[in-house]
Design a protein around this motif. Structure first.
Motif, short mmCIF file in Angstrom:
data_model
loop_
_atom_site.label_atom_id
_atom_site.label_comp_id
_atom_site.label_asym_id
_atom_site.label_seq_id
_atom_site.Cartn_x
_atom_site.Cartn_y
_atom_site.Cartn_z
N CYS A 110 0.98 -1.23 0.08
CA CYS A 110 0.00 -0.07 0.03
C CYS A 110 0.89 1.51 -0.06
O CYS A 110 0.33 2.43 -0.48
CB CYS A 110 -0.99 0.13 1.08
SG CYS A 110 -2.23 -1.21 0.80
N ALA A 111 2.06 1.12 0.23
CA ALA A 111 2.98 2.35 0.24
C ALA A 111 3.02 2.83 -1.10
O ALA A 111 2.86 4.14 -1.29
CB ALA A 111 4.24 2.09 0.89
N LYS A 112 3.09 2.00 -1.96
CA LYS A 112 3.25 2.28 -3.41
C LYS A 112 1.83 2.87 -3.98
O LYS A 112 1.81 4.06 -4.69
CB LYS A 112 3.64 1.18 -4.27
CG LYS A 112 4.65 0.39 -3.97
CD LYS A 112 4.82 -1.02 -4.67
CE LYS A 112 5.93 -1.76 -3.77
NZ LYS A 112 5.68 -3.33 -4.07
N LEU A 113 0.77 2.37 -3.36
CA LEU A 113 -0.61 2.72 -3.94
C LEU A 113 -0.81 4.13 -3.24
O LEU A 113 -1.60 5.16 -4.04
CB LEU A 113 -1.59 2.01 -3.45
CG LEU A 113 -1.64 0.58 -4.28
CD1 LEU A 113 -2.60 -0.36 -3.58
CD2 LEU A 113 -1.83 0.51 -5.43
N SER A 114 -0.34 4.23 -2.12
CA SER A 114 -0.73 5.70 -1.31
C SER A 114 0.12 6.80 -2.14
O SER A 114 -0.32 7.92 -2.22
CB SER A 114 0.03 5.50 0.11
OG SER A 114 -0.38 6.75 0.75
N GLU A 115 1.44 6.60 -2.66
CA GLU A 115 2.21 7.59 -3.59
C GLU A 115 1.09 7.87 -4.67
O GLU A 115 1.25 8.93 -5.22
CB GLU A 115 3.64 6.98 -3.75
CG GLU A 115 4.27 7.13 -2.57
CD GLU A 115 5.84 6.65 -2.98
OE1 GLU A 115 6.18 6.66 -4.05
OE2 GLU A 115 6.44 6.18 -2.06
N GLU A 116 0.73 6.73 -5.49
CA GLU A 116 0.29 6.65 -6.66
C GLU A 116 -0.96 7.64 -6.68
O GLU A 116 -1.41 8.54 -7.45
CB GLU A 116 -0.25 5.35 -7.23
CG GLU A 116 1.00 4.49 -7.83
CD GLU A 116 0.39 3.23 -8.09
OE1 GLU A 116 -0.82 3.21 -8.49
OE2 GLU A 116 1.16 2.24 -8.27
N THR A 117 -2.07 7.61 -5.79
CA THR A 117 -3.24 7.93 -5.32
C THR A 117 -3.08 9.12 -4.70
O THR A 117 -4.18 9.98 -4.88
CB THR A 117 -4.14 6.98 -4.78
OG1 THR A 117 -3.74 6.67 -3.46
CG2 THR A 117 -4.39 5.58 -5.51
N GLY A 118 -2.28 9.32 -3.83
CA GLY A 118 -2.21 10.77 -3.02
C GLY A 118 -3.14 10.54 -1.74
O GLY A 118 -3.29 11.29 -1.01
N THR A 119 -3.47 9.35 -1.55
CA THR A 119 -4.47 9.14 -0.38
C THR A 119 -3.65 8.32 0.59
O THR A 119 -3.06 7.59 0.29
CB THR A 119 -5.74 8.08 -0.94
OG1 THR A 119 -6.60 8.81 -1.95
CG2 THR A 119 -6.61 7.76 0.31
N GLU A 120 -3.80 8.75 2.00
CA GLU A 120 -3.31 8.06 3.02
C GLU A 120 -3.86 6.65 3.27
O GLU A 120 -5.14 6.43 3.26
CB GLU A 120 -3.58 8.63 4.31
CG GLU A 120 -3.03 8.12 5.52
CD GLU A 120 -3.28 8.83 6.81
OE1 GLU A 120 -2.59 8.41 7.63
OE2 GLU A 120 -4.19 9.72 6.84
N ILE A 121 -3.13 5.49 2.97
CA ILE A 121 -3.59 4.24 3.27
C ILE A 121 -2.81 3.57 4.33
O ILE A 121 -1.64 3.58 4.45
CB ILE A 121 -3.33 3.26 1.87
CG1 ILE A 121 -4.02 4.15 0.97
CG2 ILE A 121 -3.72 1.93 2.13
CD1 ILE A 121 -3.62 3.36 -0.57
N VAL A 122 -3.60 3.10 5.46
CA VAL A 122 -2.98 2.54 6.37
C VAL A 122 -3.61 1.00 6.87
O VAL A 122 -4.98 0.91 6.61
CB VAL A 122 -3.07 3.22 7.86
CG1 VAL A 122 -2.35 4.66 7.74
CG2 VAL A 122 -4.71 3.47 8.16
N ALA A 123 -2.84 0.22 7.72
CA ALA A 123 -3.27 -1.32 8.14
C ALA A 123 -3.80 -0.85 9.55
O ALA A 123 -3.09 -0.23 10.18
CB ALA A 123 -2.32 -2.24 7.86
N HIS A 124 -4.73 -1.68 9.88
CA HIS A 124 -5.53 -1.55 11.11
C HIS A 124 -5.98 -2.92 11.71
O HIS A 124 -6.90 -3.39 11.05
CB HIS A 124 -6.59 -0.37 11.21
CG HIS A 124 -6.90 -0.33 12.52
ND1 HIS A 124 -6.41 0.14 13.59
CD2 HIS A 124 -8.44 -1.06 12.95
CE1 HIS A 124 -7.45 0.14 14.76
NE2 HIS A 124 -8.44 -0.52 14.30
N PRO A 125 -5.17 -3.84 12.36
CA PRO A 125 -5.69 -4.87 12.76
C PRO A 125 -6.98 -4.61 13.69
O PRO A 125 -7.06 -3.75 14.45
CB PRO A 125 -4.58 -5.59 13.56
CG PRO A 125 -3.30 -4.70 13.35
CD PRO A 125 -3.87 -3.35 12.79
#
Length: 163
Positions: free
Chosen positions: A58-73
């Motif tokens: 998701c680090a790559k996707l976050s850069e591509e989209t400009g959206t913050e993407i985080v994992a949350h168990p």
């Protein structure tokens, strides 16, 4: 701020999941990938491993989209997880009609618990409709090639885990 929650076990994260994440990221300002701690499913990867794979992809996707993407168990009800992360939207991926029947029931239950949280369905891209983590693990376990279904990094982790 629009916050979306995309829940699943992600055991492991597949190209189908990544497709849904990429498309969901343009709908929200922050996308939380809810990593379910589902002991009943007996995941192949430990929670920490699944979170690490999601964060890496998701680090790559976050850069591509400009959206913050985080994992949350999470291990509680999905609607409680949505409250915990401040999500107004739950994102669900659909592969086939069979998925819809189950998801339809889930939406009804979630709406009964909280009418303020909407569920959005995204159809899997045609090339990813057959991908299921369970099948990916089974193919890999039987020494089949899963490189068409997961990223190279996840493929390596699968091969390591099942060696």
């Amino acid at each position: 701020m629009r916050i979306g929650l995309y829940p699943g076990t992600f055991d492991p994260i597949t190209l189908g999941h990544i497709d849904i994440i990429r498309r969901a990221a343009v709908l929200v300002d922050r996308l939380v990938i809810g990593v379910a701690i589902n002991r009943d499913k007996g995941p192949l990867f430990r929670l920490e491993e699944r979170v690490a794979m999601i964060e890496a992809e998701c680090a790559k996707l976050s850069e591509e989209t400009g959206t913050e993407i985080v994992a949350h168990p999470f291990e509680n009800l999905l609607i409680h997880c949505a409250h915990d992360v401040g999500a107004q939207i739950i994102v669900r991926g659909l592969r086939a009609v069979a998925d819809f029947e189950y998801e339809f029931q889930m939406v009804g239950m979630n709406r009964a618990l909280d009418t303020q949280i909407e569920t959005v369905f995204l159809m899997a891209d045609a090339q990813h409709q057959a991908i299921a983590s369970k099948l990916v693990k089974e193919i890999c376990r039987l020494q089949g090639d899963v490189s068409k279904f997961v990223t190279p990094a996840v493929n390596d982790r699968l091969l390591e885990k099942l060696a």
